[in-house]
Write a protein that holds these residues in place. Structure first.
Motif, PDB file in Angstrom:
ATOM      1  N   ASN A   1      -8.785   1.710   2.611  1.00  0.00           N
ATOM      2  CA  ASN A   1      -7.592   1.673   1.776  1.00  0.00           C
ATOM      3  C   ASN A   1      -7.921   2.289   0.412  1.00  0.00           C
ATOM      4  O   ASN A   1      -8.637   1.691  -0.388  1.00  0.00           O
ATOM      5  CB  ASN A   1      -7.117   0.236   1.594  1.00  0.00           C
TER       6      ASN A   1
ATOM      7  N   THR B   1     -11.491  -0.211  -0.348  1.00  0.00           N
ATOM      8  CA  THR B   1     -12.177  -1.147   0.546  1.00  0.00           C
ATOM      9  C   THR B   1     -12.068  -0.680   1.995  1.00  0.00           C
ATOM     10  O   THR B   1     -11.067  -0.110   2.413  1.00  0.00           O
ATOM     11  CB  THR B   1     -11.585  -2.569   0.447  1.00  0.00           C
TER      12      THR B   1
ATOM     13  N   TYR C   1     -12.139  -1.839   6.061  1.00  0.00           N
ATOM     14  CA  TYR C   1     -11.933  -2.972   6.953  1.00  0.00           C
ATOM     15  C   TYR C   1     -11.930  -2.461   8.383  1.00  0.00           C
ATOM     16  O   TYR C   1     -11.583  -1.303   8.643  1.00  0.00           O
ATOM     17  CB  TYR C   1     -10.658  -3.750   6.634  1.00  0.00           C
TER      18      TYR C   1
ATOM     19  N   TYR D   1      -8.523  -5.127  12.992  1.00  0.00           N
ATOM     20  CA  TYR D   1      -7.435  -5.792  12.286  1.00  0.00           C
ATOM     21  C   TYR D   1      -6.087  -5.171  12.632  1.00  0.00           C
ATOM     22  O   TYR D   1      -5.046  -5.793  12.475  1.00  0.00           O
ATOM     23  CB  TYR D   1      -7.631  -5.688  10.766  1.00  0.00           C
TER      24      TYR D   1
END
Length: 212
Positions: free
Chosen positions: A115, A120, A122, A126
């Motif tokens: 992002n 960050t 991830y 997710y």
């Protein structure tokens, strides 16, 4: 090599970036040797979808680099080793951007999401609910077509098509008994032309066309 929105040719080099201006017939050279990026090579280049920004994301052999051409700065972002990503995870191979501005980064351990608003990483788990044994494999290259469909080349498995609007996956594989299937399971790249035909480059077996 990468062509930016101005039509300039950008070449990733060892410890740096070169931008060729055809009109002026010269190169602009930018080095990140003095940053924490260290001795890395660039494997993929992507310019942000914001037409007013001169921001480039660089996939490298050791992490993700953000290059701001306006102020000539580099920032380094790395994936932390954990239960999902191993020590090889920062050997990045590809970058694509979805319609939400999230970067999809190809790694040896599958897709990592980044992002840019929060800087960050991830894991794709997710977001993606497809076959985990495929998602966790090495991603060779990624591509986003004009409709916002994301195409991922999965090592030795073929091409995964993901439509985020309906959360639907299609896997295109090589079938030795089907002459209309992918000619090879290793896909090196893709390009969509004006009639929405996807040209696919495979390893050792040339090009094929996928009509979408």
């Amino acid at each position: 090599l990468y062509i930016n929105k101005k039509g300039e040719i950008i070449a990733g080099a060892y410890q740096g970036l070169s931008i060729f201006n055809e009109k002026n017939n010269n190169f602009e050279n930018y080095s990140f040797s003095n940053t924490s990026a260290g001795n890395v090579s660039i494997t993929a280049i992507y310019q942000t979808s914001d037409n007013d920004a001169e921001i480039y994301w660089l996939a490298t052999s050791d992490g993700l680099l953000k290059f701001n051409r306006n102020n000539k700065t580099f920032e380094v972002f790395r994936i932390e080793e954990n239960e999902i990503y191993n020590f090889q995870a920062n050997n990045l191979a590809s970058i694509v951007e979805d319609n939400n501005g999230v970067l999809w980064i190809g790694t040896p351990n599958g897709i990592a999401m980044f992002n840019p608003k929060t800087n960050t990483f991830y894991p794709s788990s997710y977001v993606l609910t497809f076959n985990k044994s495929l998602i966790d494999k090495k991603i060779i290259v990624g591509y986003v077509d004009d409709a916002g469909i994301i195409w991922l080349s999965i090592d030795k498995e073929g091409i995964l098509k993901y439509d985020a609007q309906i959360n639907k996956f299609n896997l295109y594989k090589h079938d030795p008994f089907n002459p209309l299937s992918l000619p090879n399971g290793i896909v090196q790249g893709g390009y969509q032309n004006e009639d929405l035909t996807l040209w696919i480059a495979t390893s050792q077996h040339g090009f094929c066309l996928l009509y979408t």
